[in-house]
Design a protein around this motif. Structure first.
Motif, PDB file in Angstrom:
ATOM      1  N   ARG A  35       0.786  -0.979   0.345  1.00 51.44           N
ATOM      2  CA  ARG A  35      -0.572  -0.023  -0.066  1.00 51.44           C
ATOM      3  C   ARG A  35       0.553   1.349   0.282  1.00 51.44           C
ATOM      4  NH1 ARG A  35      -4.035   1.758   4.962  1.00 51.44           N
ATOM      5  NH2 ARG A  35      -3.205   3.963   5.030  1.00 51.44           N
ATOM      6  N   LYS A  36       0.502   2.372  -1.204  1.00 49.60           N
ATOM      7  CA  LYS A  36       1.129   3.244  -1.011  1.00 49.60           C
ATOM      8  C   LYS A  36       0.922   4.272  -0.331  1.00 49.60           C
ATOM      9  CE  LYS A  36       3.734   5.572  -4.635  1.00 49.60           C
ATOM     10  NZ  LYS A  36       3.510   6.051  -6.000  1.00 49.60           N
ATOM     11  N   GLU A  37       1.656   5.154   0.713  1.00 47.76           N
ATOM     12  CA  GLU A  37       0.962   6.101   1.860  1.00 47.76           C
ATOM     13  C   GLU A  37       1.138   8.001   1.266  1.00 47.76           C
ATOM     14  OE1 GLU A  37       1.065   6.013   5.807  1.00 47.76           O
ATOM     15  OE2 GLU A  37       0.804   3.095   5.730  1.00 47.76           O
ATOM     16  N   TYR A  38       0.057   8.347   1.243  1.00 46.94           N
ATOM     17  CA  TYR A  38       0.881  10.043   0.507  1.00 46.94           C
ATOM     18  C   TYR A  38       0.611  10.818   1.567  1.00 46.94           C
ATOM     19  CZ  TYR A  38       0.431   8.150  -3.913  1.00 46.94           C
ATOM     20  OH  TYR A  38       0.270   7.464  -5.552  1.00 46.94           O
ATOM     21  N   THR A  39       1.940  11.568   2.091  1.00 53.46           N
ATOM     22  CA  THR A  39       1.568  12.631   2.950  1.00 53.46           C
ATOM     23  C   THR A  39       1.677  14.010   2.257  1.00 53.46           C
ATOM     24  OG1 THR A  39       4.018  12.552   3.232  1.00 53.46           O
ATOM     25  CG2 THR A  39       2.635  11.736   4.630  1.00 53.46           C
ATOM     26  N   LEU A  40       1.090  14.995   2.928  1.00 52.58           N
ATOM     27  CA  LEU A  40       1.150  15.959   2.258  1.00 52.58           C
ATOM     28  C   LEU A  40       1.695  17.646   3.683  1.00 52.58           C
ATOM     29  CD1 LEU A  40      -3.096  17.066   1.704  1.00 52.58           C
ATOM     30  CD2 LEU A  40      -1.269  16.215   0.269  1.00 52.58           C
ATOM     31  N   ALA A  41       2.781  17.521   2.456  1.00 54.78           N
ATOM     32  CA  ALA A  41       3.261  18.954   2.967  1.00 54.78           C
ATOM     33  C   ALA A  41       2.857  19.840   4.081  1.00 54.78           C
ATOM     34  CB  ALA A  41       4.692  19.259   2.609  1.00 54.78           C
TER      35      ALA A  41
END
Length: 140
Positions: free
Chosen positions: A1-7
């Motif tokens: 699973r790919k996780e994305y974080t927003l700056a």
């Protein structure tokens, strides 16, 4: 699973340049509002409205801490009243990048409010300039 974080960051050093003059150290607030006209394309027989985007426009609003010295707020803006000038706005003063995009274009300097404060207040000036032409977003 790919996780994305927003700056996430706190805006503390936005860069604002008007007429090639960096006025960032006098900016208390900056807003670049870019919109597209809403064109209704609903036809007979439709049961819901449909829309498409039309012409785009923008407004650059800035709250300045006023300064009457050479090459500062008043000296930069007063001569431009009634004419267009270039602007560049960035989230930080750093180099333009994918995480620090620059927005540039032209605004019509259609107002100048050099003095609008009560006794004992910080001298400020709030302006709202309409854009004229294309606004460009650059990441390099």
């Amino acid at each position: 699973r790919k996780e994305y974080t927003l700056a996430k960051f706190v805006l503390t050093e936005a860069s604002v340049t008007l007429n090639s003059v960096d006025l960032s150290d006098h900016v208390a607030s900056v807003t670049l509002d870019i919109t597209a006209d809403e064109i209704v394309t609903t036809a007979m027989g439709d049961t819901f409205q449909s829309r498409t985007g039309g012409l785009k426009s923008g407004t650059l609003s800035i709250d300045f801490q006023q300064d009457f010295a050479a090459s500062e707020v008043d000296a930069t803006l007063f001569p431009l009243l009634g004419s267009t000038t270039a602007f560049v706005v960035k989230p930080t003063s750093g180099s333009v990048s994918s995480t620090n995009p620059s927005y540039s274009g032209t605004v019509l300097v259609n107002q100048h409010i050099p003095i609008a404060n009560a006794v004992g207040e910080l001298a400020t000036m709030s302006v709202s300039f309409p854009t004229s032409g294309t606004i460009t977003r650059a990441t390099s």
